[in-house]
Scaffold this motif. Sequence first.
Motif, PDB file in Angstrom:
ATOM      1  N   TYR A 258      53.719  28.610  20.251  1.00 39.65           N
ATOM      2  CA  TYR A 258      55.440  28.829  20.412  1.00 39.65           C
ATOM      3  C   TYR A 258      54.794  28.693  18.857  1.00 39.65           C
ATOM      4  CZ  TYR A 258      59.866  28.851  17.552  1.00 39.65           C
ATOM      5  OH  TYR A 258      60.701  28.876  16.726  1.00 39.65           O
ATOM      6  N   LEU A 259      54.217  28.040  17.876  1.00 39.63           N
ATOM      7  CA  LEU A 259      53.467  28.540  15.935  1.00 39.63           C
ATOM      8  C   LEU A 259      53.017  29.709  16.509  1.00 39.63           C
ATOM      9  CD1 LEU A 259      54.175  27.472  13.107  1.00 39.63           C
ATOM     10  CD2 LEU A 259      52.236  26.481  13.670  1.00 39.63           C
ATOM     11  N   ARG A 260      52.662  30.560  16.417  1.00 40.43           N
ATOM     12  CA  ARG A 260      51.355  31.506  16.641  1.00 40.43           C
ATOM     13  C   ARG A 260      52.275  32.523  16.486  1.00 40.43           C
ATOM     14  NH1 ARG A 260      47.580  29.911  20.546  1.00 40.43           N
ATOM     15  NH2 ARG A 260      45.321  29.081  18.654  1.00 40.43           N
ATOM     16  N   GLY A 261      53.619  32.894  17.861  1.00 36.92           N
ATOM     17  CA  GLY A 261      54.116  33.411  18.030  1.00 36.92           C
ATOM     18  C   GLY A 261      55.511  33.601  17.225  1.00 36.92           C
ATOM     19  N   THR A 262      55.742  32.751  16.717  1.00 42.68           N
ATOM     20  CA  THR A 262      57.473  32.444  15.954  1.00 42.68           C
ATOM     21  C   THR A 262      57.292  32.934  14.595  1.00 42.68           C
ATOM     22  OG1 THR A 262      59.215  31.330  15.736  1.00 42.68           O
ATOM     23  CG2 THR A 262      57.345  29.959  15.058  1.00 42.68           C
ATOM     24  N   THR A 263      58.199  33.362  13.373  1.00 42.69           N
ATOM     25  CA  THR A 263      57.778  33.956  12.235  1.00 42.69           C
ATOM     26  C   THR A 263      58.666  32.911  11.538  1.00 42.69           C
ATOM     27  OG1 THR A 263      59.855  35.854  13.195  1.00 42.69           O
ATOM     28  CG2 THR A 263      59.398  35.521  10.862  1.00 42.69           C
ATOM     29  N   THR A 264      57.838  32.685  10.614  1.00 48.59           N
ATOM     30  CA  THR A 264      57.517  32.128   9.253  1.00 48.59           C
ATOM     31  C   THR A 264      56.960  32.724   7.960  1.00 48.59           C
ATOM     32  OG1 THR A 264      55.079  31.407   9.452  1.00 48.59           O
ATOM     33  CG2 THR A 264      56.508  29.404  10.547  1.00 48.59           C
ATOM     34  N   ASP A 265      57.319  32.010   6.687  1.00 46.98           N
ATOM     35  CA  ASP A 265      57.259  32.038   5.636  1.00 46.98           C
ATOM     36  C   ASP A 265      56.305  31.345   4.885  1.00 46.98           C
ATOM     37  OD1 ASP A 265      59.773  31.082   4.710  1.00 46.98           O
ATOM     38  OD2 ASP A 265      60.928  32.831   5.260  1.00 46.98           O
ATOM     39  N   ALA A 266      56.703  31.652   3.016  1.00 47.37           N
ATOM     40  CA  ALA A 266      56.260  31.163   2.646  1.00 47.37           C
ATOM     41  C   ALA A 266      57.472  29.898   2.115  1.00 47.37           C
ATOM     42  CB  ALA A 266      56.228  31.431   0.444  1.00 47.37           C
ATOM     43  N   ARG A 267      58.724  29.463   2.428  1.00 49.05           N
ATOM     44  CA  ARG A 267      59.616  28.268   2.575  1.00 49.05           C
ATOM     45  C   ARG A 267      59.532  27.820   3.937  1.00 49.05           C
ATOM     46  NH1 ARG A 267      65.317  30.377   1.592  1.00 49.05           N
ATOM     47  NH2 ARG A 267      64.480  31.755   3.670  1.00 49.05           N
ATOM     48  N   THR A 268      58.374  27.855   4.783  1.00 49.05           N
ATOM     49  CA  THR A 268      58.839  27.601   6.306  1.00 49.05           C
ATOM     50  C   THR A 268      58.727  25.661   6.073  1.00 49.05           C
ATOM     51  OG1 THR A 268      58.664  29.213   7.157  1.00 49.05           O
ATOM     52  CG2 THR A 268      58.532  26.647   8.932  1.00 49.05           C
ATOM     53  N   VAL A 269      58.538  25.038   6.683  1.00 51.99           N
ATOM     54  CA  VAL A 269      58.067  23.581   6.369  1.00 51.99           C
ATOM     55  C   VAL A 269      58.219  23.026   8.421  1.00 51.99           C
ATOM     56  CG1 VAL A 269      59.313  21.291   6.777  1.00 51.99           C
ATOM     57  CG2 VAL A 269      60.193  23.022   4.483  1.00 51.99           C
ATOM     58  N   LEU A 270      56.523  22.465   8.312  1.00 49.20           N
ATOM     59  CA  LEU A 270      56.883  22.070   9.870  1.00 49.20           C
ATOM     60  C   LEU A 270      56.473  20.692   9.757  1.00 49.20           C
ATOM     61  CD1 LEU A 270      53.528  25.030  10.522  1.00 49.20           C
ATOM     62  CD2 LEU A 270      56.209  24.623  11.122  1.00 49.20           C
ATOM     63  N   CYS A 271      56.582  20.105  10.802  1.00 53.29           N
ATOM     64  CA  CYS A 271      57.257  18.478  10.985  1.00 53.29           C
ATOM     65  C   CYS A 271      56.391  18.010  11.675  1.00 53.29           C
ATOM     66  CB  CYS A 271      58.364  17.940  11.030  1.00 53.29           C
ATOM     67  SG  CYS A 271      58.802  18.158   8.799  1.00 53.29           S
ATOM     68  N   VAL A 272      54.902  18.381  12.160  1.00 53.34           N
ATOM     69  CA  VAL A 272      54.657  17.330  14.131  1.00 53.34           C
ATOM     70  C   VAL A 272      54.726  15.835  13.752  1.00 53.34           C
ATOM     71  CG1 VAL A 272      52.087  16.892  14.711  1.00 53.34           C
ATOM     72  CG2 VAL A 272      52.560  19.165  12.712  1.00 53.34           C
ATOM     73  N   LEU A 273      55.394  15.020  14.640  1.00 56.45           N
ATOM     74  CA  LEU A 273      56.087  14.122  15.073  1.00 56.45           C
ATOM     75  C   LEU A 273      55.372  14.077  16.495  1.00 56.45           C
ATOM     76  CD1 LEU A 273      59.555  13.849  13.958  1.00 56.45           C
ATOM     77  CD2 LEU A 273      57.986  13.924  12.831  1.00 56.45           C
ATOM     78  N   MET A 298      52.856  12.631  11.731  1.00 56.09           N
ATOM     79  CA  MET A 298      53.004  10.846  11.837  1.00 56.09           C
ATOM     80  C   MET A 298      52.444  10.821  12.535  1.00 56.09           C
ATOM     81  SD  MET A 298      56.068   9.637  13.809  1.00 56.09           S
ATOM     82  CE  MET A 298      57.941   9.938  12.327  1.00 56.09           C
ATOM     83  N   GLY A 299      52.265   9.475  12.290  1.00 58.84           N
ATOM     84  CA  GLY A 299      50.725   8.726  13.184  1.00 58.84           C
ATOM     85  C   GLY A 299      50.637   7.970  12.116  1.00 58.84           C
ATOM     86  N   SER A 300      49.512   7.015  11.967  1.00 65.45           N
ATOM     87  CA  SER A 300      49.603   5.613  11.325  1.00 65.45           C
ATOM     88  C   SER A 300      47.817   6.208  10.837  1.00 65.45           C
ATOM     89  CB  SER A 300      48.953   4.468  12.674  1.00 65.45           C
ATOM     90  OG  SER A 300      47.381   4.902  13.460  1.00 65.45           O
ATOM     91  N   ARG A 301      47.128   5.248   9.787  1.00 68.39           N
ATOM     92  CA  ARG A 301      46.047   5.498   9.196  1.00 68.39           C
ATOM     93  C   ARG A 301      44.876   5.942  10.218  1.00 68.39           C
ATOM     94  NH1 ARG A 301      47.635   6.059   3.990  1.00 68.39           N
ATOM     95  NH2 ARG A 301      49.588   4.404   3.423  1.00 68.39           N
ATOM     96  N   ARG A 302      45.221   5.307  10.909  1.00 65.62           N
ATOM     97  CA  ARG A 302      43.902   5.369  11.614  1.00 65.62           C
ATOM     98  C   ARG A 302      44.290   6.598  12.999  1.00 65.62           C
ATOM     99  NH1 ARG A 302      42.355   1.211  16.605  1.00 65.62           N
ATOM    100  NH2 ARG A 302      40.941   2.076  17.985  1.00 65.62           N
ATOM    101  N   THR A 303      45.604   7.046  13.354  1.00 69.80           N
ATOM    102  CA  THR A 303      45.421   8.557  13.715  1.00 69.80           C
ATOM    103  C   THR A 303      44.872   9.524  12.634  1.00 69.80           C
ATOM    104  OG1 THR A 303      46.952   7.665  15.530  1.00 69.80           O
ATOM    105  CG2 THR A 303      47.442   9.981  14.639  1.00 69.80           C
TER     106      THR A 303
END
Length: 373
Positions: A258-273, A298-303
């Motif tokens: 999805y990320l490869r195909g969608t539109t992003t720019d210099a204001r876009t925020v990506l949060c991986v949970l 997101m994740g523990s320090r070990r992750t």
Amino acid sequence: MLDLLPELGRLLKDDRAVAVATVVAVGGSAPRGPGASLAVDEEGTVTGSVSGGCVEGAVYELCRQALKDGHSVLERFGYSDEDAFAVGLTCGGILDVVVTPLPAGAPLRALLRTACDLAATGEAVALARVVRGPAAHLGAGLLVRADGSFDGTLGGRTDLDVTAAAEARAALDTGRTGTVELSEDGSHCPGGLTLLIESSVPPPRMIVFGAVDFAAALVRAGKFLGYHVTVCDARPVFATRARFAEADDVVVDWPHRYLRGTTTDARTVLCVLTHDAKFDIPLLEVALRLPVAFVGAMGSRRTHADRHRRLREAGLTETELARLRSPIGLDLGGRTPEETALSIAAEIVAARRGGSGVPLTGSARPIHRADLA
């Protein structure tokens, strides 16, 4: 003025006269930045704000006077030792405010109506207008589109209009609002004309990867901050509109695809949970190579340590890895999804505005920073 869209659009559809006060420049610790506006119609109804309360009463009276005499005025408000609470910024700052009457038939009023219509369709527009200079130019404006085309004039001079339109388009590319100094021949020459350039751009994107319980709270925080929020997850049983009713979009797809195909720019925020390597690693390989504003996971320090190892093995450089904010969020001590979302939102704001994330109590750092964004 453009910060009042769409409220200003509704006011301008009537035949009633309106006066708009707009912050042109700030100095020191000022509550609102350039472009902040307050509108007063002929019935005395107020929309918007220029100072958060410090000088609203005085600005209101200036608007009422402008509605009577039809004249624009540029006023400076600053701290007053004699009577700080009368018409002063008790925080110690300075505000330059321009008040512009917009009677029915005014050229600038027509430009603003067009700006409102374009912004309602999601089109980016900029308004450039003269706020300081010879009387013949005061109040003149240009409406500039993303392709560089423009309506209006700053006084009938084609060379001046073309230069101003180019400056407005450059500001529009980054969503900035601020002032530019030009001479009357269109060159950069302080002391001639001061243009206030206001940008109205579609809201920035926040893409939340992982339809987990924390995501619903982060969606609400993202909407509160003005983002267009998308939730993406490869698992259709979790990525549902019922679970994320407040999101603008809910997408069922593999995150990296999805990320490869969608539109992003210099204001876009990506949060991986997701904190699941089978999703995270392919996704972050793409995300950390995009020119976006923020990438957090997101994740523990070990992750986090394991994630870094896997990303290095996948070929990411140390410079690319340094862009990853992980574990995501500021240390607020929170545990609930809402508290976690608040910590993530706080880090996003700090990254955007250059904040340190430390308490203001006991800190000597300025509260308000010079910023055109």
